[in-house]
Write a protein that holds these residues in place. Structure first.
Motif, short mmCIF file in Angstrom:
data_model
loop_
_atom_site.label_atom_id
_atom_site.label_comp_id
_atom_site.label_asym_id
_atom_site.label_seq_id
_atom_site.Cartn_x
_atom_site.Cartn_y
_atom_site.Cartn_z
N VAL A 126 24.48 37.68 52.37
CA VAL A 126 25.54 38.83 52.15
C VAL A 126 25.92 39.09 50.20
CG1 VAL A 126 28.01 40.36 52.47
CG2 VAL A 126 26.81 37.93 54.56
N ALA A 127 25.22 40.15 50.27
CA ALA A 127 24.57 40.76 48.87
C ALA A 127 26.21 41.59 49.01
CB ALA A 127 23.71 42.23 49.07
N GLU A 128 26.85 41.10 47.66
CA GLU A 128 28.53 41.84 47.26
C GLU A 128 27.90 42.80 46.50
OE1 GLU A 128 31.16 41.65 48.80
OE2 GLU A 128 31.32 40.05 49.93
N THR A 129 28.51 43.76 45.43
CA THR A 129 28.41 44.70 44.90
C THR A 129 29.00 44.81 43.61
OG1 THR A 129 28.68 47.01 46.69
CG2 THR A 129 28.72 46.86 44.23
N LEU A 130 27.95 43.94 42.82
CA LEU A 130 29.09 43.44 40.94
C LEU A 130 29.14 44.77 40.74
CD1 LEU A 130 25.86 40.59 40.68
CD2 LEU A 130 28.27 40.59 42.36
N SER A 131 28.33 45.95 39.78
CA SER A 131 28.71 46.60 39.36
C SER A 131 28.89 48.08 40.36
CB SER A 131 28.55 46.65 38.01
OG SER A 131 28.77 45.87 37.38
N PRO A 132 30.77 48.93 41.12
CA PRO A 132 30.29 49.15 41.68
C PRO A 132 30.09 50.82 41.68
CG PRO A 132 32.56 47.97 42.18
CD PRO A 132 31.76 47.58 41.02
N ARG A 133 28.81 51.97 42.70
CA ARG A 133 28.94 52.63 42.47
C ARG A 133 29.20 53.38 43.62
NH1 ARG A 133 22.69 52.59 41.82
NH2 ARG A 133 22.96 51.04 43.66
N PRO A 134 29.73 54.52 43.06
CA PRO A 134 30.17 55.49 44.51
C PRO A 134 29.06 55.86 44.88
CG PRO A 134 30.73 57.01 42.29
CD PRO A 134 30.09 55.91 41.83
N PHE A 135 28.92 55.43 46.73
CA PHE A 135 30.49 55.08 47.45
C PHE A 135 30.51 53.90 48.29
CE2 PHE A 135 29.79 59.84 46.63
CZ PHE A 135 30.43 60.95 46.97
N ALA A 136 29.37 53.14 47.40
CA ALA A 136 30.52 51.41 47.41
C ALA A 136 31.44 51.35 48.53
CB ALA A 136 29.54 50.06 46.37
N HIS A 137 31.17 50.38 49.74
CA HIS A 137 31.88 50.38 51.17
C HIS A 137 33.01 49.14 50.59
CE1 HIS A 137 29.17 47.88 52.46
NE2 HIS A 137 30.29 46.71 52.85
N GLY A 138 34.06 48.72 51.39
CA GLY A 138 34.71 48.13 50.45
C GLY A 138 35.03 47.75 49.26
N VAL A 139 35.33 48.23 48.64
CA VAL A 139 35.67 48.19 47.63
C VAL A 139 36.92 48.97 47.28
CG1 VAL A 139 35.36 47.60 45.04
CG2 VAL A 139 33.34 48.11 46.55
N PRO A 140 38.08 47.93 46.54
CA PRO A 140 39.48 48.22 46.20
C PRO A 140 39.30 48.47 45.31
CG PRO A 140 39.39 45.85 45.86
CD PRO A 140 37.88 45.98 46.85
N GLU A 141 40.50 49.35 44.54
CA GLU A 141 41.01 50.22 42.93
C GLU A 141 41.03 48.42 42.24
OE1 GLU A 141 41.33 51.27 39.80
OE2 GLU A 141 40.40 52.94 40.68
N THR A 142 40.65 48.51 41.31
CA THR A 142 41.21 47.26 40.21
C THR A 142 41.46 48.11 39.15
OG1 THR A 142 38.66 47.27 39.86
CG2 THR A 142 39.22 45.04 41.32
N ARG A 143 41.07 48.99 38.88
CA ARG A 143 40.97 49.07 37.10
C ARG A 143 42.96 49.16 37.11
NH1 ARG A 143 36.95 54.11 36.56
NH2 ARG A 143 37.39 53.77 39.56
N SER A 144 44.01 49.15 38.03
CA SER A 144 45.11 49.97 38.10
C SER A 144 46.13 48.45 38.82
CB SER A 144 45.69 51.26 38.57
OG SER A 144 45.18 51.04 40.31
N PHE A 145 45.56 47.80 38.15
CA PHE A 145 46.03 46.09 39.29
C PHE A 145 46.52 45.79 38.01
CE2 PHE A 145 46.45 41.70 40.07
CZ PHE A 145 47.00 41.57 40.47
N PRO A 146 47.90 45.38 38.62
CA PRO A 146 48.54 44.90 37.03
C PRO A 146 48.59 43.55 36.61
CG PRO A 146 49.92 44.02 39.55
CD PRO A 146 48.07 44.81 39.25
N LEU A 147 47.76 43.82 35.94
CA LEU A 147 47.22 42.54 34.96
C LEU A 147 48.17 41.73 33.97
CD1 LEU A 147 43.22 43.10 33.85
CD2 LEU A 147 44.17 41.57 35.54
N ALA A 148 49.12 42.38 33.22
CA ALA A 148 50.00 41.80 32.59
C ALA A 148 50.90 40.77 32.86
CB ALA A 148 50.89 42.53 31.93
N LEU A 149 51.45 41.56 34.22
CA LEU A 149 52.10 40.47 35.77
C LEU A 149 52.16 39.30 35.99
CD1 LEU A 149 55.03 40.57 37.70
CD2 LEU A 149 53.88 42.06 39.00
N TRP A 150 50.36 39.42 36.70
CA TRP A 150 49.28 38.10 37.31
C TRP A 150 49.42 37.35 36.19
CZ3 TRP A 150 48.31 37.17 42.43
CH2 TRP A 150 47.19 36.40 42.29
#
Length: 508
Positions: A126-150
């Motif tokens: 199962v090859a996962e997308t390491l650096s997502p390119r449009p329109f890779a499926h199943g990839v969530p938005e991560t750039r707006s994840f609350p990292l500071a809170l985490w």
């Protein structure tokens, strides 16, 4: 004394860029050891005196002495006071027994694998997308994840647990996280879960591999949706199971085909809340019929609820596990889609009788999931941050799905028809032009766009050609730019194939 060729071989090893980080004495020791292994220096042959070899190589005598000392310690040479150093009498590398190139496995020769290993290798994993390119499926938005809170929650966990979080964890999973997961699936998915029935894993893929190996023997039958998630099919194939495809329509898997099957199966795998890849929701009457089938035949239902948090239209349907009074359903969930792929936390809600066997089996794979990450996630959920993040992402994804749908209809109507989903992170599209599916996928790849062809998800021939377009991880600007590039690429592909597709409405 070394022959000229042997001395040159040692010099070449000293100068080789791959050995640049190694100390000089280690490079020399390695080169002489290889001459012995290759049979170029036979048993009993004398080695040059350390002073002479140091002069020939342009290094210090101490460097040669260090190399000889290591060779002696490893048993490759004997050192005799007053006589010098000699290649040791090692049977496997003595005359006539040394390893030659023809004894080794050439790089292009297939390795000797077990039947299971060969099946896994043949399926390609199962090859996962390491650096997502449009329109890779199943990839969530991560750039707006609350990292500071985490990070703040992680620091809190470390402050309270200290070094305890660095030790081995409970193979079933940290109790606070199991409790949080049970509360979540009970409230949001209508499940019947308790903390003692939850097994925390690294992924839903691990859950399916465990189910395949713990519940079924090689050769036994499992019903599986057609089309289906490729990771599930590959996990079952790798375990040697006989995967029986069951067609899917607008109401999900056709349970009548399961009931009418001439040969029974020991399990059924399905994605009832949001079928992958069609997006269909399994109707209530089919859910109830499937539950009765499992109870009557003492079979298992493996329910993959991979992205149920994201639904954009209508009310969510209760999961099969929550409707099953017979305790024959194994509920599989993951945080990969709801939070971020690097989290590596999934879970299963198990029937009571499977908790101990599955937990023991899990210890043979990787022991346990990282305790610090589990405890941080538990706190993230307990404080309400998980629910807030999901709600924010649901709103964001709704907007991005609307943008993608509009742009596809505006710029790609000559080629595809979008099948707008009611949930999930990707949109299925059916080809309406004469271009072969693979030609479309290849054309997209040439312009750095990732499409998953629908035909690859079918067990055999059949099904409409098309592809999946992931939208969750990409901004409206990125979506528009990629749609325009795809329209241009498909127009060029049509011209190369001599087809009469209309000029696309988009240009770069």
């Amino acid at each position: 004394m070394f022959k000229h060729s042997q001395l040159e071989s040692v010099k070449a090893s000293l100068a080789h860029p791959a050995h640049a980080a190694m100390p000089l004495h280690a490079r020399i020791q390695r080169a002489i050891r290889q001459l012995i292994l290759d049979g170029a220096l036979g048993a009993g042959k004398p080695l040059p005196a350390s002073r002479a070899l140091a002069k020939s190589l342009g290094v210090s005598r101490d460097t040669i002495e260090a190399a000889y000392a290591q060779l002696h310690a490893e048993g490759f040479i004997d050192r005799r006071v007053g006589s010098g150093s000699f290649v040791a009498q090692i049977t496997d590398f003595s005359a006539g027994r040394h390893i030659t190139r023809r004894d080794t496995c050439p790089r292009n020769q297939a390795p000797s694998l077990s039947k299971r290993g060969a099946a896994m290798f043949r399926d390609g994993g199962v090859a996962e997308t390491l650096s997502p390119r449009p329109f890779a499926h199943g990839v969530p938005e991560t750039r707006s994840f609350p990292l500071a809170l985490w990070e703040r929650l992680e620091r809190q966990v470390l402050k309270e647990t200290g070094t305890q979080a660095l030790l081995h964890g409970d193979p079933q999973g940290a109790e606070p996280l199991r409790r949080a997961i049970a509360d979540h699936v009970n409230l949001e998915r209508g499940a019947r879960a308790t903390a003692d029935r939850v097994l925390v894993l690294t992924s839903s893929q691990q859950a399916m591999a465990l189910c395949a190996t713990v519940l079924l023997d090689p050769g036994e039958r499992i019903f599986i949706e057609d089309p289906a998630y490729y990771g599930a099919r590959k996990a079952f194939n790798a375990a040697g199971l006989d995967c029986i495809p069951i067609r899917v329509d607008r109401q999900g898997i056709v349970v009548d085909d399961i009931l009418a099957a001439p040969r029974k199966a020991k399990a059924a795998f399905l994605t009832p809340s949001h079928q992958f890849p069609t997006g269909a929701t399994l109707s209530l009457d089919r859910r109830l019929a499937l539950i009765e089938w499992a109870a009557r035949h003492q079979a298992w239902i493996i329910e993959d609820d991979y992205d149920s948090e994201f639904r954009y239209a209508g009310k969510p349907t209760a999961c099969v596990q929550g409707l099953d009074p017979h305790d024959r359903t194994i509920y599989v969930g993951t945080f990969t889609k709801a939070l971020f792929p690097g989290l590596r936390i999934g879970y299963v809600v198990l029937p009571h009788q499977l908790v101990k066997p599955m937990t023991v089996a899990r210890t043979l794979l990787d022991g346990h999931t990282a305790s610090l990450t589990q405890l941080t996630l538990a706190r993230f959920m307990e404080a309400g941050h998980f629910g807030a993040h999901v709600r924010a992402m649901r709103s964001l994804y709704t907007e991005r799905l609307d943008v993608l749908t509009t742009l596809v209809r505006r710029h790609l109507s000559d080629f595809i028809e979008p099948q707008v989903p009611i949930g999930g992170l990707q949109m299925p599209c059916v080809l309406t032009c004469d271009l072969p599916e693979q030609a479309v996928v290849d054309a997209a790849k040439r312009v750095e766009i990732a499409l998953l062809g629908l035909s690859t998800l079918h067990a055999g021939a059949g099904g409409k050609p098309g592809f999946l377009m992931g939208f969750a991880a990409y901004t409206p600007y990125e979506i528009e730019r990629a749609v325009r590039k795809l329209a241009h690429a498909l127009q060029e592909a049509s011209q190369r194939n001599g087809l009469s597709a209309s000029s696309p409405k988009a240009v770069l």
